[in-house]
Write a protein that holds these residues in place. Structure first.
Motif, mmCIF file in Angstrom:
data_model
loop_
_atom_site.group_PDB
_atom_site.id
_atom_site.type_symbol
_atom_site.label_atom_id
_atom_site.label_comp_id
_atom_site.label_asym_id
_atom_site.label_seq_id
_atom_site.Cartn_x
_atom_site.Cartn_y
_atom_site.Cartn_z
ATOM 1 N N ALA A 47 45.932 -55.689 22.939
ATOM 2 C CA ALA A 47 45.643 -57.062 22.765
ATOM 3 C C ALA A 47 44.551 -57.283 23.772
ATOM 4 C CB ALA A 47 46.633 -58.054 22.830
ATOM 5 N N VAL A 48 43.406 -57.912 23.377
ATOM 6 C CA VAL A 48 42.490 -58.405 24.459
ATOM 7 C C VAL A 48 42.468 -60.192 24.458
ATOM 8 C CG1 VAL A 48 39.959 -58.658 24.751
ATOM 9 C CG2 VAL A 48 40.931 -56.496 23.788
ATOM 10 N N TYR A 49 42.712 -60.570 25.453
ATOM 11 C CA TYR A 49 42.880 -62.138 25.484
ATOM 12 C C TYR A 49 41.858 -62.662 26.475
ATOM 13 C CZ TYR A 49 45.075 -66.538 26.770
ATOM 14 O OH TYR A 49 45.569 -67.884 27.043
ATOM 15 N N LEU A 176 43.764 -52.720 17.325
ATOM 16 C CA LEU A 176 43.353 -53.941 18.065
ATOM 17 C C LEU A 176 43.771 -55.274 17.656
ATOM 18 C CD1 LEU A 176 41.205 -54.306 20.440
ATOM 19 C CD2 LEU A 176 39.449 -54.483 18.703
ATOM 20 N N HIS A 177 43.914 -55.968 18.665
ATOM 21 C CA HIS A 177 44.201 -57.548 18.363
ATOM 22 C C HIS A 177 43.403 -58.124 19.474
ATOM 23 C CE1 HIS A 177 47.773 -55.889 16.051
ATOM 24 N NE2 HIS A 177 47.978 -54.751 17.196
ATOM 25 N N LEU A 178 43.235 -59.581 18.897
ATOM 26 C CA LEU A 178 42.326 -60.406 19.748
ATOM 27 C C LEU A 178 43.364 -61.635 19.779
ATOM 28 C CD1 LEU A 178 38.811 -60.080 18.305
ATOM 29 C CD2 LEU A 178 39.697 -58.818 20.151
ATOM 30 N N SER A 206 44.526 -64.163 16.995
ATOM 31 C CA SER A 206 45.329 -65.286 17.168
ATOM 32 C C SER A 206 44.498 -66.134 18.342
ATOM 33 C CB SER A 206 46.633 -64.777 18.074
ATOM 34 O OG SER A 206 47.267 -64.129 17.234
ATOM 35 N N LEU A 207 44.219 -67.356 17.644
ATOM 36 C CA LEU A 207 43.347 -68.421 18.345
ATOM 37 C C LEU A 207 44.236 -69.585 18.728
ATOM 38 C CD1 LEU A 207 40.022 -68.030 16.159
ATOM 39 C CD2 LEU A 207 40.658 -66.670 18.156
ATOM 40 N N ILE A 208 44.308 -69.999 19.811
ATOM 41 C CA ILE A 208 45.093 -70.962 20.367
ATOM 42 C C ILE A 208 44.288 -72.270 20.613
ATOM 43 C CG2 ILE A 208 46.734 -71.576 22.014
ATOM 44 C CD1 ILE A 208 47.340 -68.660 22.319
ATOM 45 N N ALA A 209 44.385 -73.325 20.009
ATOM 46 C CA ALA A 209 43.491 -74.590 20.545
ATOM 47 C C ALA A 209 41.985 -74.212 20.335
ATOM 48 C CB ALA A 209 43.848 -75.290 21.662
ATOM 49 N N PRO A 210 41.742 -73.424 19.277
ATOM 50 C CA PRO A 210 40.353 -72.890 19.442
ATOM 51 C C PRO A 210 39.230 -73.993 19.027
ATOM 52 C CG PRO A 210 41.234 -72.701 16.971
ATOM 53 C CD PRO A 210 42.250 -72.985 17.957
ATOM 54 N N ALA A 211 38.215 -73.646 20.201
ATOM 55 C CA ALA A 211 37.121 -74.777 20.222
ATOM 56 C C ALA A 211 35.962 -74.327 19.521
ATOM 57 C CB ALA A 211 36.699 -75.037 21.769
ATOM 58 N N VAL A 212 36.010 -72.893 18.807
ATOM 59 C CA VAL A 212 34.870 -72.354 18.020
ATOM 60 C C VAL A 212 34.613 -73.366 16.886
ATOM 61 C CG1 VAL A 212 36.164 -71.063 16.410
ATOM 62 C CG2 VAL A 212 33.849 -70.402 16.949
#
Length: 343
Positions: A47-49, A176-178, A206-212
């Motif tokens: 997992a890449v954080y 792989l996990h992001l 997994s995106l947490i409060a994503p600003a994209v």
């Protein structure tokens, strides 16, 4: 591991050199597989954080101390991309300096008519923040994109080592996990595309409060995952919580509202992490069917129709009420781990 936009880091307290990237795979990942009893004919979850882009080095280190051991204890090998700007404090200070005289003159009346004047005040902050924050935000987004797009970045070096030398080092196949918080979602919108093009088995995002931005995600990772079936999660605040978030003072709403209304090119730019924008995006865009969404506060994962296939027996309601605390929420941690395990 500290990653900078165009190369591995040679400054700051947390530094990464190219040989460190190789050692991360050759030594540390190999040791993790040995401890976990994962043979070379099996698969290991990596997992890449990526943390938020307006976070300074100290705040990023706090986040790393939370996420790295939590993932490792779940037999998920963690890689923490640390890229600091610390721009949020700079922007806040500049806004406060501009607003101080106005605040003093209007304080009495604002107290009397607080609710009536609240939106006027926020619009005033947005107008001041726009010329101050937009250049910094644009630069931060460019840096985030370079982490995924530039072959010389530390993150891309990591992908190269995992792809090119894993078998040589006797390692198992990589799943792989992001995982990204806030502007970390911009990093992964581009890094995820690079990983898929390189042939990685990208199992979850997994995106947490994503600003994209919704349109940026749609034309990058959103399109790419349609070919891979990658499962996705967005953890976000309810719109009421976004509007009540007090942590971006002197602004009266959340950071994502400020980004949408002041830092992006157009006012009310749709962002993936804003509930008002996420709901129609999931309903109308093709990748929406692959995305689980959870709101905070007070959402029990077990009640989500889109939680099919995720173990919800130990689920607890979400509790976070601010943008910065959402990636600290134990319920969100649980869901990220479950998504990785079940993907």
């Amino acid at each position: 591991m500290l990653i900078w936009p165009e190369h591995t880091s040679r400054r700051g307290r947390f530094r990464t050199q190219p040989e460190d990237v190789d050692a991360l795979v050759r030594i540390h990942l190999a040791e993790a597989c040995r401890r976990w009893g994962i043979g070379r004919d099996q698969a290991v979850d990596v997992a890449v954080y990526a943390h938020g882009g307006l976070t300074d080095e100290d705040a990023a280190a706090v986040s790393a101390r939370q996420w790295v051991p939590m993932l490792y204890d779940q037999r998920i090998f963690p890689v923490f991309l640390m890229w600091e700007t610390g721009a949020l404090r700079t922007i806040s200070n500049m806004i406060e300096d501009h607003l101080a005289p106005l605040d003093q003159r209007a304080a009495g009346r604002l107290q009397q008519l607080r609710e009536r004047w609240k939106e006027w005040w926020n619009q005033r902050v947005e107008s001041i923040a726009r010329p101050l924050g937009r250049p910094l935000w644009r630069e931060m987004k460019e840096n985030a994109a370079k982490i995924g797009n530039n072959p010389a970045s530390g993150a891309r070096m990591l992908l190269d080592v995992l792809r090119g030398k894993a078998r040589e080092y006797g390692l198992p196949r990589v799943r792989l996990h992001l995982v990204g918080h806030s502007a970390g979602s911009i990093v992964h919108a581009h890094l995820g595309v690079a990983a898929i093009r390189a042939g990685f088995d990208l199992r979850s995002v997994s995106l947490i409060a994503p600003a994209v931005r919704v349109d940026e995600f749609d034309r990058t990772l959103g399109q790419a995952v349609l070919r891979t079936g990658t499962r996705m999660l967005v953890a976000h605040l309810t719109d009421a919580a976004e509007r009540a978030d007090p942590t971006c003072r002197p602004y009266g709403h959340s950071l994502l509202y400020l980004v949408s209304r002041a830092f992006e090119d157009h006012r009310e730019t749709p962002l993936l992490g804003l509930e008002r924008d996420l709901v129609p995006a999931r309903a109308t865009l093709p990748w929406g069917a692959q995305m689980l969404a959870v709101a905070s506060p007070q959402t029990a994962i077990a009640r989500l129709p889109s939680a099919q296939g995720v173990d919800t027996r130990c689920s607890r309601p979400t509790e976070a009420t601010t943008h910065g605390s959402l990636d600290d929420d134990p319920a969100v941690h649980h869901l990220v781990v479950q998504l990785i395990r079940k993907s």
